[in-house]
Design an enzyme around this catalytic site. Structure first.
Site, PDB file in Angstrom:
ATOM      1  N   HIS A 170      10.068   0.185  -2.761  1.00  0.00           N
ATOM      2  CA  HIS A 170      10.840  -0.846  -2.356  1.00  0.00           C
ATOM      3  C   HIS A 170      11.147  -1.922  -3.602  1.00  0.00           C
ATOM      4  O   HIS A 170      10.930  -1.429  -4.686  1.00  0.00           O
ATOM      5  CB  HIS A 170      10.159  -1.811  -1.380  1.00  0.00           C
ATOM      6  CG  HIS A 170       9.044  -2.232  -1.651  1.00  0.00           C
ATOM      7  ND1 HIS A 170       8.445  -3.023  -2.603  1.00  0.00           N
ATOM      8  CD2 HIS A 170       7.340  -2.066  -1.095  1.00  0.00           C
ATOM      9  CE1 HIS A 170       7.115  -3.447  -2.569  1.00  0.00           C
ATOM     10  NE2 HIS A 170       6.588  -2.804  -1.499  1.00  0.00           N
ATOM     11  N   GLY A 198       1.742  -4.987  -9.355  1.00  0.00           N
ATOM     12  CA  GLY A 198       2.268  -6.101  -8.952  1.00  0.00           C
ATOM     13  C   GLY A 198       1.234  -7.273  -8.407  1.00  0.00           C
ATOM     14  O   GLY A 198      -0.036  -6.771  -7.841  1.00  0.00           O
ATOM     15  N   GLU A 199       1.536  -8.376  -8.478  1.00  0.00           N
ATOM     16  CA  GLU A 199       0.467  -9.515  -8.236  1.00  0.00           C
ATOM     17  C   GLU A 199       0.288  -9.705  -6.867  1.00  0.00           C
ATOM     18  O   GLU A 199      -0.316 -10.466  -6.368  1.00  0.00           O
ATOM     19  CB  GLU A 199       0.714 -10.726  -8.898  1.00  0.00           C
ATOM     20  CG  GLU A 199       0.620 -10.705 -10.661  1.00  0.00           C
ATOM     21  CD  GLU A 199       0.889 -11.996 -11.269  1.00  0.00           C
ATOM     22  OE1 GLU A 199       1.369 -12.979 -10.567  1.00  0.00           O
ATOM     23  OE2 GLU A 199       0.485 -12.134 -12.400  1.00  0.00           O
ATOM     24  N   GLY A 217       4.217   5.605  -3.012  1.00  0.00           N
ATOM     25  CA  GLY A 217       5.900   6.058  -2.269  1.00  0.00           C
ATOM     26  C   GLY A 217       6.153   4.880  -1.627  1.00  0.00           C
ATOM     27  O   GLY A 217       5.775   3.732  -1.561  1.00  0.00           O
ATOM     28  N   ASP A 245      -0.798  -7.612  -4.939  1.00  0.00           N
ATOM     29  CA  ASP A 245      -2.207  -7.154  -4.838  1.00  0.00           C
ATOM     30  C   ASP A 245      -2.954  -7.703  -5.875  1.00  0.00           C
ATOM     31  O   ASP A 245      -3.441  -6.777  -6.645  1.00  0.00           O
ATOM     32  CB  ASP A 245      -2.142  -5.680  -4.571  1.00  0.00           C
ATOM     33  CG  ASP A 245      -1.512  -5.023  -3.235  1.00  0.00           C
ATOM     34  OD1 ASP A 245      -1.886  -5.352  -2.256  1.00  0.00           O
ATOM     35  OD2 ASP A 245      -0.345  -4.222  -3.615  1.00  0.00           O
ATOM     36  N   ILE A 301       7.508  -9.839  -5.289  1.00  0.00           N
ATOM     37  CA  ILE A 301       8.788  -9.995  -5.182  1.00  0.00           C
ATOM     38  C   ILE A 301       8.901 -10.170  -3.729  1.00  0.00           C
ATOM     39  O   ILE A 301       8.145  -9.506  -2.831  1.00  0.00           O
ATOM     40  CB  ILE A 301       9.546  -8.620  -5.479  1.00  0.00           C
ATOM     41  CG1 ILE A 301       9.566  -8.128  -6.881  1.00  0.00           C
ATOM     42  CG2 ILE A 301      10.966  -8.651  -4.966  1.00  0.00           C
ATOM     43  CD1 ILE A 301      10.064  -9.560  -7.836  1.00  0.00           C
ATOM     44  N   ARG A 325       4.152  -1.550   3.828  1.00  0.00           N
ATOM     45  CA  ARG A 325       3.701  -1.435   5.319  1.00  0.00           C
ATOM     46  C   ARG A 325       4.672  -2.288   6.201  1.00  0.00           C
ATOM     47  O   ARG A 325       4.618  -2.124   7.405  1.00  0.00           O
ATOM     48  CB  ARG A 325       2.221  -2.149   5.198  1.00  0.00           C
ATOM     49  CG  ARG A 325       1.220  -1.466   4.713  1.00  0.00           C
ATOM     50  CD  ARG A 325      -0.193  -1.947   4.607  1.00  0.00           C
ATOM     51  NE  ARG A 325      -1.154  -1.289   3.882  1.00  0.00           N
ATOM     52  CZ  ARG A 325      -1.964  -0.232   4.291  1.00  0.00           C
ATOM     53  NH1 ARG A 325      -1.823   0.055   5.608  1.00  0.00           N
ATOM     54  NH2 ARG A 325      -2.719   0.244   3.401  1.00  0.00           N
ATOM     55  N   GLY A 330      10.015  -4.311  -5.018  1.00  0.00           N
ATOM     56  CA  GLY A 330       8.659  -4.805  -5.581  1.00  0.00           C
ATOM     57  C   GLY A 330       8.314  -3.635  -6.701  1.00  0.00           C
ATOM     58  O   GLY A 330       8.161  -4.031  -7.620  1.00  0.00           O
ATOM     59  N   HIS A 331       8.183  -2.375  -5.941  1.00  0.00           N
ATOM     60  CA  HIS A 331       7.821  -1.323  -7.077  1.00  0.00           C
ATOM     61  C   HIS A 331       9.231  -1.337  -8.003  1.00  0.00           C
ATOM     62  O   HIS A 331       8.816  -1.171  -9.231  1.00  0.00           O
ATOM     63  CB  HIS A 331       8.036   0.054  -6.232  1.00  0.00           C
ATOM     64  CG  HIS A 331       6.899   0.204  -5.102  1.00  0.00           C
ATOM     65  ND1 HIS A 331       7.111   0.116  -3.709  1.00  0.00           N
ATOM     66  CD2 HIS A 331       5.715   0.060  -5.295  1.00  0.00           C
ATOM     67  CE1 HIS A 331       6.100   0.467  -3.063  1.00  0.00           C
ATOM     68  NE2 HIS A 331       5.033   0.073  -4.147  1.00  0.00           N
TER      69      HIS A 331
END
Length: 281
Positions: free
Chosen positions: A36, A149-150, A33, A152, A178, A189, A38-39
């Site tokens: 942003h 996502g890269e 959740g 992580d 992103i 975060r 990136g998600h």
């Protein structure tokens, strides 16, 4: 389009049954959740590749080492659902803790090797929690494709190895990090940063770029690493957990980019732990 929010596993399986029977591809985007851009880039990638897309939202307690970190993690389900409307996803899978980990739950999925370094070393048990919940999400959604996502990157590597080792019939896709206009990697975060800390946060990416520029110029990694750590602390970071150069394929430690590599970082700023990584060509 407003996607249905499913909270019971029986409802999710009833919902996906027609897709499975029709032989349609199902993309899953696992999230905690606080969505942003990136998600949302992962959602767009899933929509482009798959017939159906399910976004999962579950703040997984098993991957948090610090109870306060779990308590403070942003929870914005209503806003998340609104952000997803324009993508036309097929469903949101939003289970509660008892649905994911019912009474007497006793199974842990653990991936060795890739989890022994960096985040795994600093956050014992973290990747066991990740691997366990993602295994469940893969089997619950019956997804054929998953999108991570890269940003992580270590997590992406762990999940891909887990799926391969357990013969889960799914393709795990890594999607580019992103960044905000100032270079800070987007992360849920980041919402925890004060205005002042937010202006300082991009220094992490700046220092990582300085290291990669130095490596391309033939400078030694150890000196570049030490100088960057010192500059980060002068800028206001209160600690650097790691600045590591590692092989892109197996995360083994490198002292020079003699093979495809990535630079990984984790550092603390105003009580918030920021992580990032960039490719070193």
């Amino acid at each position: 389009m407003t996607a249905p929010i499913l909270r019971a596993l029986s409802d999710l399986r009833e919902f996906t049954r027609p897709f499975i029977r029709a032989g349609e591809t199902i993309g899953v985007v696992p999230t905690m959740g606080a969505l942003h851009d990136g998600h949302l880039s992962l959602v767009a990638a899933a929509k482009a590749r798959c017939d159906r897309v399910i976004v999962t939202i579950f703040v997984n307690p098993k991957q948090f080492n610090n109870p306060e970190d779990l308590k403070n993690y942003p929870r914005t389900e209503v806003e998340d659902a609104r952000k997803l409307e324009r993508f036309g996803v097929d469903a949101l899978w939003v289970p509660d803790g008892d649905q994911m980990y019912p009474e007497h739950f006793a199974t842990t999925v653990s991936v060795s090797g890739l989890t022994d370094v960096m985040e795994g070393a600093w956050r014992p048990g973290h990747f066991d929690g990740v691997a366990t919940v993602v295994t469940k999400l893969f089997t619950q959604t019956a997804a054929t494709d998953a999108f991570f996502g890269e940003k992580d990157y270590q997590q992406f590597m762990v999940v891909r190895r887990m799926a391969r080792d357990l013969d889960i019939p799914i393709t795990v896709h890594g999607c580019p990090t992103i960044r905000d206009i100032d270079g800070l990697a987007l992360s849920s975060r980041n919402l925890l940063l004060s205005d002042r800390a937010r202006t300082t946060a991009p220094v992490l990416f700046e220092e990582m770029e300085k290291i990669t520029d130095g490596l391309r110029a033939g400078r030694g990694f150890a000196d570049l690493q030490a100088q960057a750590a010192a500059r980060l602390e002068r800028a206001g970071f209160t600690g650097v957990d790691y600045l590591d150069l590692r092989a892109q394929d197996d995360l083994s430690a490198l002292t020079a980019p003699t093979r495809p590599a990535r630079l990984f970082a984790a550092a603390w700023l105003a009580g918030v732990r920021l992580i990032d990584n960039i490719a070193v060509d």
